[in-house]
Design a protein around this motif. Structure first.
Motif, mmCIF file in Angstrom:
data_model
loop_
_atom_site.group_PDB
_atom_site.id
_atom_site.type_symbol
_atom_site.label_atom_id
_atom_site.label_comp_id
_atom_site.label_asym_id
_atom_site.label_seq_id
_atom_site.Cartn_x
_atom_site.Cartn_y
_atom_site.Cartn_z
ATOM 1 N N ALA B 299 0.856 -1.199 0.000
ATOM 2 C CA ALA B 299 0.000 0.000 0.000
ATOM 3 C C ALA B 299 0.883 1.236 0.000
ATOM 4 C CB ALA B 299 -0.889 0.005 1.237
ATOM 5 N N LEU B 300 0.455 2.233 -0.773
ATOM 6 C CA LEU B 300 1.149 3.519 -0.701
ATOM 7 C C LEU B 300 0.832 4.133 0.649
ATOM 8 C CD1 LEU B 300 0.328 4.859 -4.273
ATOM 9 C CD2 LEU B 300 2.628 4.380 -3.374
ATOM 10 N N PRO B 301 1.791 4.827 1.247
ATOM 11 C CA PRO B 301 1.520 5.425 2.560
ATOM 12 C C PRO B 301 0.497 6.549 2.420
ATOM 13 C CG PRO B 301 3.578 6.252 1.681
ATOM 14 C CD PRO B 301 3.121 5.188 0.731
ATOM 15 N N ARG B 302 -0.260 6.794 3.458
ATOM 16 C CA ARG B 302 -1.263 7.862 3.433
ATOM 17 C C ARG B 302 -0.586 9.180 3.785
ATOM 18 N NH1 ARG B 302 -6.951 7.062 4.012
ATOM 19 N NH2 ARG B 302 -6.414 4.992 3.246
ATOM 20 N N PRO B 303 -0.663 10.190 2.919
ATOM 21 C CA PRO B 303 0.021 11.448 3.219
ATOM 22 C C PRO B 303 -0.742 12.305 4.242
ATOM 23 C CG PRO B 303 -0.358 11.154 0.849
ATOM 24 C CD PRO B 303 -1.226 10.177 1.569
ATOM 25 N N PHE B 304 0.006 12.988 5.067
ATOM 26 C CA PHE B 304 -0.543 13.994 5.991
ATOM 27 C C PHE B 304 0.251 15.268 5.795
ATOM 28 C CE2 PHE B 304 -1.670 9.932 7.698
ATOM 29 C CZ PHE B 304 -2.971 10.107 8.122
ATOM 30 N N GLY B 305 -0.392 16.396 6.013
ATOM 31 C CA GLY B 305 0.288 17.672 5.806
ATOM 32 C C GLY B 305 -0.388 18.446 4.684
ATOM 33 N N ILE B 306 0.358 19.359 4.111
ATOM 34 C CA ILE B 306 -0.234 20.211 3.084
ATOM 35 C C ILE B 306 0.104 19.654 1.708
ATOM 36 C CG2 ILE B 306 -0.266 22.537 2.100
ATOM 37 C CD1 ILE B 306 0.522 23.369 5.103
ATOM 38 N N PHE B 307 -0.909 19.242 0.989
ATOM 39 C CA PHE B 307 -0.727 18.657 -0.330
ATOM 40 C C PHE B 307 -0.505 19.753 -1.367
ATOM 41 C CE2 PHE B 307 -2.506 14.225 0.040
ATOM 42 C CZ PHE B 307 -2.750 14.266 1.400
ATOM 43 N N TYR B 308 -1.280 20.823 -1.204
ATOM 44 C CA TYR B 308 -1.341 21.809 -2.279
ATOM 45 C C TYR B 308 -1.683 23.178 -1.721
ATOM 46 C CZ TYR B 308 -2.583 23.940 -6.739
ATOM 47 O OH TYR B 308 -2.625 24.751 -7.829
ATOM 48 N N GLN B 309 -1.013 24.181 -2.251
ATOM 49 C CA GLN B 309 -1.340 25.555 -1.880
ATOM 50 C C GLN B 309 -1.122 26.430 -3.098
ATOM 51 O OE1 GLN B 309 0.652 28.544 -1.449
ATOM 52 N NE2 GLN B 309 -1.130 29.656 -0.702
ATOM 53 N N GLU B 310 -2.127 27.224 -3.399
ATOM 54 C CA GLU B 310 -2.061 28.080 -4.584
ATOM 55 C C GLU B 310 -2.618 29.450 -4.219
ATOM 56 O OE1 GLU B 310 -4.699 26.587 -7.677
ATOM 57 O OE2 GLU B 310 -4.913 28.598 -8.495
ATOM 58 N N ASP B 311 -1.976 30.511 -4.711
ATOM 59 C CA ASP B 311 -2.536 31.843 -4.486
ATOM 60 C C ASP B 311 -3.432 32.188 -5.660
ATOM 61 O OD1 ASP B 311 -1.267 32.441 -2.033
ATOM 62 O OD2 ASP B 311 0.618 32.656 -3.142
ATOM 63 N N ARG B 312 -4.695 32.330 -5.387
ATOM 64 C CA ARG B 312 -5.639 32.688 -6.449
ATOM 65 C C ARG B 312 -6.580 33.740 -5.886
ATOM 66 N NH1 ARG B 312 -8.736 27.769 -7.921
ATOM 67 N NH2 ARG B 312 -10.539 28.567 -6.795
ATOM 68 N N PHE B 313 -7.093 34.608 -6.723
ATOM 69 C CA PHE B 313 -7.948 35.678 -6.203
ATOM 70 C C PHE B 313 -9.102 35.096 -5.410
ATOM 71 C CE2 PHE B 313 -11.891 35.660 -8.600
ATOM 72 C CZ PHE B 313 -11.561 34.861 -9.694
ATOM 73 N N ARG B 314 -9.467 35.816 -4.358
ATOM 74 C CA ARG B 314 -10.556 35.392 -3.490
ATOM 75 C C ARG B 314 -11.859 36.001 -3.996
ATOM 76 N NH1 ARG B 314 -8.006 38.298 1.422
ATOM 77 N NH2 ARG B 314 -6.701 39.193 -0.190
ATOM 78 N N TYR B 315 -12.937 35.311 -3.791
ATOM 79 C CA TYR B 315 -14.248 35.811 -4.242
ATOM 80 C C TYR B 315 -14.514 37.198 -3.688
ATOM 81 C CZ TYR B 315 -19.217 35.978 -5.339
ATOM 82 O OH TYR B 315 -20.447 36.339 -5.827
ATOM 83 N N GLU B 316 -14.306 37.355 -2.387
ATOM 84 C CA GLU B 316 -14.668 38.623 -1.759
ATOM 85 C C GLU B 316 -13.787 39.766 -2.256
ATOM 86 O OE1 GLU B 316 -13.434 35.981 -0.284
ATOM 87 O OE2 GLU B 316 -12.302 36.410 1.534
ATOM 88 N N GLU B 317 -12.566 39.402 -2.625
ATOM 89 C CA GLU B 317 -11.646 40.394 -3.146
ATOM 90 C C GLU B 317 -12.202 40.946 -4.464
ATOM 91 O OE1 GLU B 317 -6.774 39.989 -3.556
ATOM 92 O OE2 GLU B 317 -8.082 38.293 -3.897
ATOM 93 N N ALA B 318 -12.576 40.029 -5.345
ATOM 94 C CA ALA B 318 -13.120 40.426 -6.649
ATOM 95 C C ALA B 318 -14.445 41.168 -6.483
ATOM 96 C CB ALA B 318 -13.314 39.194 -7.516
ATOM 97 N N LEU B 319 -15.239 40.694 -5.526
ATOM 98 C CA LEU B 319 -16.543 41.325 -5.287
ATOM 99 C C LEU B 319 -16.392 42.793 -4.906
ATOM 100 C CD1 LEU B 319 -19.653 41.107 -4.701
ATOM 101 C CD2 LEU B 319 -19.051 40.387 -2.396
ATOM 102 N N TYR B 320 -15.501 43.052 -3.958
ATOM 103 C CA TYR B 320 -15.351 44.438 -3.495
ATOM 104 C C TYR B 320 -14.668 45.306 -4.550
ATOM 105 C CZ TYR B 320 -17.505 43.520 0.914
ATOM 106 O OH TYR B 320 -18.444 43.228 1.862
ATOM 107 N N GLU B 321 -13.832 44.669 -5.352
ATOM 108 C CA GLU B 321 -13.201 45.407 -6.441
ATOM 109 C C GLU B 321 -14.267 45.868 -7.443
ATOM 110 O OE1 GLU B 321 -9.223 43.536 -7.239
ATOM 111 O OE2 GLU B 321 -10.019 43.789 -9.277
ATOM 112 N N GLN B 322 -15.183 44.959 -7.758
ATOM 113 C CA GLN B 322 -16.277 45.309 -8.688
ATOM 114 C C GLN B 322 -17.137 46.430 -8.136
ATOM 115 O OE1 GLN B 322 -18.883 42.142 -9.844
ATOM 116 N NE2 GLN B 322 -17.655 41.661 -11.649
ATOM 117 N N LEU B 323 -17.453 46.341 -6.862
ATOM 118 C CA LEU B 323 -18.297 47.375 -6.253
ATOM 119 C C LEU B 323 -17.604 48.732 -6.355
ATOM 120 C CD1 LEU B 323 -19.687 45.658 -3.003
ATOM 121 C CD2 LEU B 323 -20.721 45.793 -5.251
ATOM 122 N N GLU B 324 -16.323 48.699 -6.101
ATOM 123 C CA GLU B 324 -15.549 49.937 -6.120
ATOM 124 C C GLU B 324 -15.483 50.523 -7.535
ATOM 125 O OE1 GLU B 324 -14.275 52.949 -4.562
ATOM 126 O OE2 GLU B 324 -15.019 51.368 -3.242
#
Ligand SMILES: Cc1ncc(C[n+]2csc(CCOP(=O)(O)OP(=O)(O)O)c2C)c(N)n1
Ligand code: SF4
Ligand SMILES: [Mg+2]
Lengths: 616, 348
Positions: B299-324
């Motif tokens: 069996a492959l070992p079960r991973p623990f920890g952080i698999f993936y991290q990506e910086d992508r725009f946040r919904y609320e960020e885009a929302l407030y930008e649109q309002l502005e």
């Protein structure tokens, strides 16, 4: 040139054609022009159920009825004086709605072999040839050909040229009613600013239709419907869903809260979302969620955070929101839920109107979960009642149901719009910060109106936990105490009942307590009922009319008012829902008048019921 | 509205105790939820966020009782919908630190739809998915993460539902932060929780949680002292994938195929191994697929920890930008103008 003018008090025109014929645009343009001219009016668009139903078929017929006059107008009119039909299917579908000796304006190119076949009419039975239209005044023109001719110098292809034939009709009708065409030219200029060729074509055809009507000598006279004497003030034309959106925006602005709207598209409620999305400069956060449940839940989250939160939908979507509505009621946070009712049950008749979700609004939740329910009576009244829904939600910390329906949501009328400063104040009471020396915060402590405070995250010292489990009457902590549960159920009901002291009393729109009969309506039946009682008054029959807008709780004087009448008639576009509530609460022997055909009442149907009841 | 909150002075002095509410905890003695609660309470003071700016939102389930025990703002909502509620709250109040507590039934069964949509929108909040591979609160029916063949009250003959692989699902739903922790590894969990809060976007942390009443030992392969080192793979960004009781095994990528290699024979050394890169979506996808039953051979070992991290725009960020931007285009909102529309007239 025909210059003779015949004065008319009121006219109903029905434009009908294939859904690709631009009927809705013709109708709304004529409406704007009529409103600006100063007539009172009421409209009723009738969309086909399918977006692109097969061309030329009955299923694909789109209609737009407008009733306008120099007198007050309360409904889009039962039957029309003028029927404009672009093809055979449109005639077949609507001929029964034309008055005797009414006028038909026919586009003959819509009656060729193919169109007849698509409309399910045998060639030998072509109504233009078989004398079946003899009782009417029929004016036949090949509008398609006339449109093409007027565009013979245009560079546009045939398809694009033919698209502008609705402008020919519009120009023609403008001439008939002695109108200027400027409002539509302005409109076209704005709409096709980026497409000069299409703009030119539309204006050319509009003018062609106008001049053609003038020179073809079809009519020996033009008609004139003088402006209505209206109360002084500023007016505009407004569609129901648009009014709802404006009411919500106004309430947010007035209460100095941000507006949050969470919803999922559904006919006929989507236009509220569309309208709100246009005004983001007001700080409106529109959130198109993955489904109706997420729409209301996101609104609950936003309300917890201190926004004025709204969700809107129609029958099936409202059904999905049921559980979350119960949560909002338990949390006692403000929330406005708009139900633009349509024909049910299930998917029902999405593009047709009905008032059949009243019981759903009043009772449709698990447990004892009372929620205020209010309804609008006309397109412009949607503004007032949407505003009221917000006021009640905020001031009483409760979800509020605002009921509209497809009929008034899509219908239009002139609106004497208020100034921002004339709008009722809305009191927002957020909990204040507390220090460690203050006694522990009690999130469910109530004021004299049984209302708890709105304590929003970010406020120091009032951190608390809310939830759908029954809660202790003061601390809000989970409580399974039998006494506490009974108390909480009663106090939540008491809070809703208390609202009766903060809404207008029920008045009579017509008649007096001495009138022989009371017609009691709710919501969008207002115009039809009003038309009838006015008409009966001119015949010397005195009928009282009350239209309920606050249904839960009912106005506090309603019981008294009802007790003054021996005869009460309750017309509803459902199988009898308000009448059940009224009989239940006031033990009165009211009689129902039900219409469940997906279309509003015709005045004569209500009139007949009144006259019958008076006889017995 | 600011997307971020200013750091307040008194926040420096908070301790774990400040986050303990006055409510008695109602979980079964020995339940894995206790450990998670304790780690969350102990991590809170490290966030540098004032208590009043923190909100815990949950659905329904044993795990979802969590907000009652946190002395912050909280909402115990309805089954499966915490995700949608938290989205609305975050849209209204982007500066708040929002934590979502949900169970495997709550988030992957009744609330599955909202979960995937929250992940793609990438609101900046933290999801703690308590996975006990069972419905705890309703007394032990199988859940969407229970293994095939599981015998429960509702599946006396064994479950015939193929389970979800939650993290692979989240990767598929465009998640920007995917991690796994374990109730029995408190120190590791704290590290992950801190990183989750720091991530600007939706952080999904799956936490293996033992339900000692209805599914005891479901994760024994990863918690048992004898077994865990051979079955678990602890991921560290920039470091080679090494595991095993004596750190004697490693992983390499043979094309797209992960392979376990023996580090004791001399054939492979640590420098040959796959280096963990949180930023690599493809590798993260492969890692989430390490989902073997640990008792299986090879069996492959079960991973623990952080698999993936990506910086992508946040919904609320885009929302407030649109309002502005809209405000700048259309000008300061004027209600009178809005009410009048573009075609009004006066009646004198
Ligand atoms: C609409 C609705 N359906 C069903 C339930 C019953 N119910 C409560 S919790 C739960 C499952 C909980 O499982 P999980 O999310 O894994 O949480 P756990 O108790 O295991 O922590 C169910 C089915 C409910 N509360 N609401
Ligand atoms: S039933 Fe299981 S998950 Fe629920 S409290 Fe008990 S041990 Fe924990
Ligand atoms: Mg579970």
């Amino acid at each position: 040139m025909t210059q003779v003018q015949q004065k008319l008090e009121q006219v109903t025109v029905l434009f009908a054609g294939d859904s690709g014929d631009g009927i809705q645009l013709t109708g709304t343009q004529f409406t704007t022009n009529t409103a600006l001219f100063g007539n009172d009016l009421s409209t009723f668009p009738d969309f086909p159920a399918e977006i692109r139903a097969p061309l030329g078929t009955i299923a694909g017929v789109s209609g737009f009825q407008i009733h306008f006059g120099s007198v007050d107008i309360y409904s889009p009119g039962d039957r029309c004086d003028v029927l404009v039909v672009m093809n055979a299917a449109a005639l077949k579908k609507n001929i029964s709605r034309l008055k005797e000796r009414g006028t038909i304006i026919v586009n003959t190119s819509g009656f060729d072999k193919r169109n007849l076949r698509l409309a399910g009419i045998k060639e030998v039975e072509n109504p233009l040839n078989n004398h079946s239209l003899e009782g009417f005044k029929v004016h036949e023109f090949d509008i398609t050909k006339l449109t093409r001719e007027s565009l013979k110098d245009s560079k546009l292809g045939t398809k694009d040229r033919d698209r502008s034939k609705n402008m020919f009709v519009l120009g023609f009708v403008y001439w008939m009613y002695n109108r200027k065409i400027d409002s539509s030219i302005d409109f076209l200029k704005a709409k096709f600013a980026a497409k000069p060729e299409i703009l030119d074509a539309n204006i050319t055809v509009l003018k062609a239709g106008y001049h053609f009507a003038d020179t073809c000598e079809t009519f020996s006279n033009r008609f004139e419907v003088k402006p209505t004497k209206m109360a002084t003030g500023s007016y505009r034309n407004i569609i129901g869903n648009q009014a709802t959106a404006l009411g919500l925006i106004a309430a947010a602005h007035k209460s100095k809260l941000d507006l949050f709207y969470g919803g999922y598209p559904i006919t006929p409620a989507s236009d509220i979302l569309h309208e709100l999305a246009k005004h983001k400069n007001f700080g409106i956060k529109t959130f198109q969620a993955e489904d109706e449940i997420a729409g209301i839940c996101a609104a609950i989250g936003a309300s917890f955070g201190g926004d004025l939160a709204v969700t809107a939908s129609s029958g099936p979507g409202i059904a999905l929101k049921g559980e979350a509505l119960g949560l909002a009621m338990m949390l006692e946070i403000p929330l406005v839920v708009v139900n633009v009712q349509r024909g049910g049950p299930s998917t029902g008749l999405p593009t047709k109107t009905e008032q059949a979700d009243l019981m759903q609004a009043v009772y449709g939740r698990n447990g004892e979960a009372p929620i205020p329910v209010i309804a609008a009576t006309s397109p412009s009244d949607c503004f007032t009642m949407a505003y009221e829904a917000c006021r009640i939600a905020i001031e009483f910390m409760t979800p509020v149901f605002f009921l509209s329906d497809g009929y008034i949501a899509n219908g239009a009328e002139p609106w004497r719009y208020p100034k921002a400063s004339d709008l009722k104040e809305i009191n927002v009471q957020f909990a204040k910060e507390r220090s460690q020396d203050d006694p522990a915060y009690l999130p469910y402590k109530r004021n004299e109106k049984f209302v708890r405070e709105w304590a929003i995250p970010g406020t120091k010292g009032v951190e608390h936990r809310l939830g759908g489990l029954e809660k202790d009457k003061e601390t809000g902590n989970v409580s399974y105490e039998p006494e506490n549960h009974e108390y909480m159920v009663k106090v939540r009901a008491q809070k809703i009942a208390e609202i009766a002291n903060h809404i207008p009393e029920q008045d009579l729109d017509n008649g007096t307590e001495k009138s022989k009969l009371l017609v009691l309506g709710w919501g969008s039946t207002y115009g039809s009922i009003k038309t009838v009682v006015k008409e009966l008054a001119t015949e010397g029959i005195d009928i009282a009319h009350a239209q309920i807008k606050y249904i839960q709780p009912m106005p506090r004087n309603l019981g008294d008012l009802l007790s003054k009448f021996d005869k009460i008639l309750i017309p509803e576009m459902n199988n009898g829902q308000l009448i059940t509530l009224i009989r239940d609460q006031y033990l009165v022997d009211a009689k129902p008048l039900n219409k469940i055909k997906g279309v509003p009442f015709e005045a004569r149907e209500i009139k007949e019921a009144i006259l019958n009841m008076l006889k017995n | 509205m600011a997307l971020e909150k200013d750091i307040k002075e008194e926040v420096q002095k908070l301790t774990a105790k400040d986050f303990v509410s006055d409510q008695d905890i109602r979980w079964c003695p020995g339940c894995g939820d206790y450990s998670i609660l304790k780690q969350v309470q102990s991590v809170m003071p490290e966030l540098g966020i004032a208590k009043e700016d923190i909100v815990f939102i949950s659905g329904i389930g044993c795990s979802s009782r969590f907000p009652y025990y946190m002395n912050t703002y909280g909402m115990h909502s309805i089954h499966g919908r915490a995700t949608a509620i938290a989205s609305g709250l975050k849209a209204a109040r982007p500066e708040l630190s929002v934590w979502l507590v949900t169970g495997d039934g709550d988030s992957l069964s009744i609330g599955g739809n909202h979960l995937i949509h929250l992940l793609r929108r990438n609101f900046d909040l933290n999801i703690l998915l308590f996975n006990n591979q069972i419905y705890g609160l309703t007394k032990g029916q199988y859940s969407p993460t229970s293994e095939v063949g599981k015998k429960t009250k509702s599946t006396p003959l064994g479950s015939i539902d193929h389970p979800f692989n939650p993290l692979a699902l989240c990767m598929g739903a465009e998640s920007t932060f995917v991690a796994r922790a374990l109730d029995r590894e408190p120190k590791h969990m704290r590290e992950i929780l801190l990183r989750a809060e720091q991530h600007k976007g939706t952080s999904l942390v799956e936490i293996y949680q033992n339900c000692n009443i209805f599914n005891d030992g479901a994760f024994g392969g990863f918690t048992d002292k004898q077994l865990k080192k051979d079955n678990s793979l602890y991921l560290k960004h920039g470091e080679p994938l090494v595991f095993g009781a004596k750190e004697d095994k490693g992983l390499i990528l043979d094309g797209f195929e992960p392979k376990i290699v023996d580090l004791t024979t001399g054939e492979y050394t640590v420098s040959d191994l796959w280096i963990h890169d949180e930023k690599c979506r493809n590798k993260a996808n492969i890692l989430t697929r390490f989902f073997d039953d640990p008792s299986k051979e090879n069996a492959l070992p079960r991973p623990f920890g952080i698999f993936y991290q990506e910086d992508r725009f946040r919904y609320e960020e885009a929302l407030y930008e649109q309002l502005e931007t809209h405000k700048q285009q259309k000008g300061i909102p004027d209600l009178n103008k809005l009410l009048a529309g573009t075609n009004s007239w006066e009646v004198e």
